[in-house]
Design an enzyme around this catalytic site. Structure first.
Site, PDB file in Angstrom:
ATOM      1  CB  THR A 204       3.517  -0.379  -3.519  1.00 25.83           C
ATOM      2  OG1 THR A 204       3.454   1.028  -3.649  1.00 25.83           O
ATOM      3  CG2 THR A 204       2.377  -0.996  -4.309  1.00 25.83           C
ATOM      4  NE  ARG A 232       1.976  10.115  -6.900  1.00 28.61           N
ATOM      5  CZ  ARG A 232       2.448   8.925  -6.535  1.00 28.61           C
ATOM      6  NH1 ARG A 232       1.936   8.308  -5.496  1.00 28.61           N
ATOM      7  NH2 ARG A 232       3.432   8.353  -7.200  1.00 28.61           N
ATOM      8  N   GLY A 256       7.196   1.201  -7.092  1.00 29.93           N
ATOM      9  CA  GLY A 256       8.294   2.088  -7.450  1.00 29.93           C
ATOM     10  C   GLY A 256       7.822   3.510  -7.583  1.00 29.93           C
TER      11      GLY A 256
END
Lengths: 337, 337
Positions: A204, A232, A256
């Protein structure tokens, strides 16, 4: 009222103007960026790969820092740094995003301005070249905070945002990761539900800044989780989880295992510890990453900055791609612990 | 190891068992629910309408309370109360949900268990009869927290959740509200962007409970905003904004102008004030609703409960449909200030 144009008043005005200018110039700026956390070890990266990561991180952090030094808004610095990371195939955001189970890319991004306490986010967009720009558009051009899927695409297109084919985010490396993930899912069929966190690296990207006007801004962009299904949504587009900024506390961008970061609303909790418990940014970010998340398997890290420009970049994984330029102009670029 | 079956050991075991039972029985339970906040005044409701609202609120809160008194899990109480509100046409959730700009219904819901610190949410689902059940399914049967759109539908169908036609959520009253909203949007075309908050009442339903095991649970369900477009997601499915629960702090369900509730991560901020500033639930919830949100136009309210079963139900609008049964068993049902 006509101001008396006496020399003494002019002198006072001049001094006042200079003081204001000096104060503005003295306002320190700082920036931190990340490119994901996970099982990143020296053994896994060749020297050439490591060099590529370091070089792109340096370019991204310096681009943002340059804007901040010029007195440009923190929003510009955050989006500029993140666009560079989105446009690089090295990171799981924009070009280089991971694949969904169905072999496509669904991108999420969010941004928050800690002075205006305004925010924007998009989730599940598939054709927007730079999702961070779409998040900013939602913040600045709509009364909403979060738009999703095709609706978010339509809104961004209304505002003439650059769009690309979904396949333009393709990279062979991520395609291979999808095949491996699907094999693992296949092997795991006995598990109660085949929705496993299969990625070993939570790629990310994100940026947090303190700008010359004293505003804290945070932004995050991601391709999500390899082989993700069922629409999701992870923490990256969730204000308070993956991204948060408040001038009276801090600015945070997280990377994370997103589900843990939502459940513990990580970005906002770090700011709450600064605001309500008077913790330093270092203690606040460190305690959440190491004491709250680590024991329960919530792998990842954050970059965080406070209103003085203090920076913290804690992570509980083996590595986190990260870089910063602190309020003294000192550049840091790091990958491992 | 074989336990010696002496009479004295039996006596000790018996006393221990009785003490445990007494302790479980002594654990107080409590529940609060809401059915939305907004410009709800005596002048706007007929006596018959008011009676309908009071009767449904009473039924919903008592259904949850009965389960809690039986020692059932807080999750059961929250979902049971919310299902009753979803199934009533009076509230903007499930049957009776508002219409999107395109004349359909897109439903959001979320749930969080403050003991397990686990959560589930769905956004933009269109055929799931009771969205709160889908949110619980995501929490209990997937490794994810938030699923969206068609993906969320597919996941819920995999688990045989009851589905209905989107049109089964239709009500003439909400259809009329859509027509009025579209006329207002049409008149407002000069505005920079036609994404206005057109609803005068923020109908959302929610429940918070303290169960016999000392767990705090919160849930929220909504049809969103009348005439919403572009896949807008409000605060209801956002963990930390519309819903939050943590046994060491509180459980909160919010209703109001969702964008403000996301930006100020209202549910989690109330819990942070309890946890880090040692504020009472009353002061924590009240300060966020009246001191943070009210001055900036963040209309709405919350229901909140702490680990002792203390309940707060502040709102900064003219009314909020609400009901509670406190830890002494006292029932409250109210609409106006």
């Amino acid at each position: 009222m006509n101001l008396p144009k006496s020399n003494s008043l002019r002198a006072v005005l001049f001094i006042f103007t200079m003081l204001s200018a000096t104060s503005a110039m003295a306002q320190q700026v700082a920036i931190a960026i990340h490119g994901g956390a996970g099982t990143i070890t020296r053994a896994k990266l060749t020297e050439a790969q490591e060099q590529q990561y370091r070089s792109t991180l340096t370019k991204a952090v310096q681009a943002g820092y340059t804007l901040l030094k010029e007195g440009k808004p923190g929003l510009d610095a955050v989006t500029e740094s993140i666009r560079i990371l989105e446009n690089s195939p090295l990171f799981n955001a924009g070009y280089g995003a991971v694949y969904t189970y169905d072999g496509r890319h669904e991108l999420d991004a969010s941004i928050m301005h800690g002075g205006k306490m305004n925010a924007g986010a998009v989730s599940g967009v598939t054709t927007i070249k730079n999702p961070i720009d779409a998040a900013r558009l939602v913040m600045e051009k709509s009364v909403h905070v979060m738009l999703s899927g095709e609706g978010a695409e339509s809104f961004a297109r209304l505002h003439s945002i650059p769009v690309v084919e979904n396949s333009s985010f393709d990279t062979p490396f991520r395609y291979e990761a999808l095949q491996q993930a699907k094999q693992r899912i296949e092997r795991d069929r006995n598990a109660s539900i085949d929705l496993r966190a299969v990625d070993e690296k939570f790629g990310t990207v994100g940026a947090v800044v303190l700008d010359a006007e004293g505003n804290l801004v945070a932004g995050t962009s991601t391709g999500g989780m390899t082989a993700k299904r069922y629409g999701r949504i992870g923490d990256s587009p969730i204000i308070g989880a993956g991204t948060y900024a408040a001038n009276d506390a801090c600015a945070v961008s997280a990377t994370g295992h997103g589900e843990f970061f939502i459940r513990y609303h990580v970005a906002a909790d770090i700011c709450a510890r600064v605001k309500y418990s008077n913790m330093t940014i270092n203690d606040a970010a460190g305690s959440v990453i190491h004491e709250v998340l680590k024991p329960i398997g919530g792998d990842g890290g954050v970059i965080a900055i406070d209103s003085k420009g203090n920076i913290a970049m804690p992570f509980n994984t083996e590595g986190m791609y990260r870089a910063s330029v602190d309020s003294n102009g000192k550049l840091t670029v790091a990958i491992y612990k």
